[in-house]
Motif scaffolding. Sequence first.
Motif, PDB file in Angstrom:
ATOM      1  N   THR A  20      12.138  12.683  30.687  1.00 31.28           N
ATOM      2  CA  THR A  20      12.986  13.258  30.037  1.00 31.28           C
ATOM      3  C   THR A  20      12.422  13.898  28.480  1.00 31.28           C
ATOM      4  O   THR A  20      11.803  13.067  27.970  1.00 31.28           O
ATOM      5  N   GLY A  21      12.604  15.100  28.289  1.00 33.33           N
ATOM      6  CA  GLY A  21      12.214  15.652  26.906  1.00 33.33           C
ATOM      7  C   GLY A  21      10.894  15.981  26.932  1.00 33.33           C
ATOM      8  O   GLY A  21      10.502  16.482  25.716  1.00 33.33           O
ATOM      9  N   ASP A  84      17.424  22.209  38.017  1.00 33.75           N
ATOM     10  CA  ASP A  84      17.145  21.227  37.138  1.00 33.75           C
ATOM     11  C   ASP A  84      17.639  19.749  37.496  1.00 33.75           C
ATOM     12  O   ASP A  84      18.904  19.702  37.908  1.00 33.75           O
ATOM     13  N   GLU A  85      16.704  18.717  37.553  1.00 30.62           N
ATOM     14  CA  GLU A  85      17.245  17.409  38.167  1.00 30.62           C
ATOM     15  C   GLU A  85      17.601  17.693  39.461  1.00 30.62           C
ATOM     16  O   GLU A  85      18.891  16.962  39.631  1.00 30.62           O
ATOM     17  N   TYR A 128      12.561  17.212  38.667  1.00 27.99           N
ATOM     18  CA  TYR A 128      13.187  15.961  38.574  1.00 27.99           C
ATOM     19  C   TYR A 128      12.360  14.928  37.723  1.00 27.99           C
ATOM     20  O   TYR A 128      11.126  15.219  37.387  1.00 27.99           O
ATOM     21  N   ASN A 129      13.045  13.944  37.469  1.00 31.50           N
ATOM     22  CA  ASN A 129      12.342  12.853  36.420  1.00 31.50           C
ATOM     23  C   ASN A 129      11.795  11.457  37.476  1.00 31.50           C
ATOM     24  O   ASN A 129      12.838  10.652  37.765  1.00 31.50           O
ATOM     25  N   GLN A 133      14.345   7.987  38.723  1.00 32.01           N
ATOM     26  CA  GLN A 133      15.385   8.774  39.857  1.00 32.01           C
ATOM     27  C   GLN A 133      14.789   8.073  41.085  1.00 32.01           C
ATOM     28  O   GLN A 133      15.510   7.870  42.047  1.00 32.01           O
ATOM     29  N   GLU A 210      13.258   5.248  31.585  1.00 33.57           N
ATOM     30  CA  GLU A 210      14.161   6.019  31.314  1.00 33.57           C
ATOM     31  C   GLU A 210      15.312   5.926  31.648  1.00 33.57           C
ATOM     32  O   GLU A 210      15.884   5.112  32.547  1.00 33.57           O
TER      33      GLU A 210
END
Length: 275
Positions: A20-21, A84-85, A128-129, A133, A210
């Motif tokens: 993230t970020g 996104d994601e 995605y992260n 996830q 995260e």
Amino acid sequence: EVLFQQAWQHGMPVLIKGPTGCGKTRFVQHMAHRLNLPLFTVACHDDLSAADLVGRHLIGRGDTVWSDGPLTRAVRDGAILYLDEVVEARQDTTVVIHALTDHRRQLPIDKKGELLRAHPDFQLVISYNPGYQSLMKDLKPSTRQRFTAFDFDYPEPGLEAQVLVRETGLAAELAAQLIQVAQAARRLKGEVVSNQLARLGDFAWDGVAEPVGGGQARGWRTRVRLAVGADGRPGFHRYHSNELVTDLRCGQLPDGMLDGLDEVRGTPGDQLHVV
């Protein structure tokens, strides 16, 4: 930039992985500007349906009209579609993109009986992260293998501070201090998770932790041990502390699991096991 442009020129879909970020979304925005392409961004979530992407019939004045979704508009017009994601979406939703990610580059619109061939400029990008996830949700292998993957990470502190100064106009000294705070927070989350994995599962882990989803209760824990404080009220011990917290709200527990226990009084020093 060069690799992304090559993927676009050869009609290859792109998967961007990173914490993230770290700049995934901003990078896609930059490449849309660089290639002079329209950009459709979809923030994926549990309720996202295939119709939200492809389109649906809408009721008008005495008739129904078809309304293209962002995926269909991007395919028709030659734009970038950014999911996104993507793993936040249901797997039965993401299946709709499969025919766009191989040599066919086509979108079947079942509700219209139409088979839409992608515009030559169309580009599909998902992100995605994997840092959190992959523990809860993940892409199906049949989906993941269709993409060219880019791995993103946080830039080194000096560069990250430069980005912050350019994007916000902050003084360089303040930006450097904020980056130090961000790095400390990232390390702290990782150290807490690593400590728990080592103590509870004898598992060595060194990574970046995260938050899961939007911070809502996940309800994965089925049992908990509470301590009884000097006033007879049950509560949780703070991390590495003897301090007792009697606010029984806990995101790890299913809703209602501790209902009524805030009224219970026990013998100080006792323990209460709830299953």
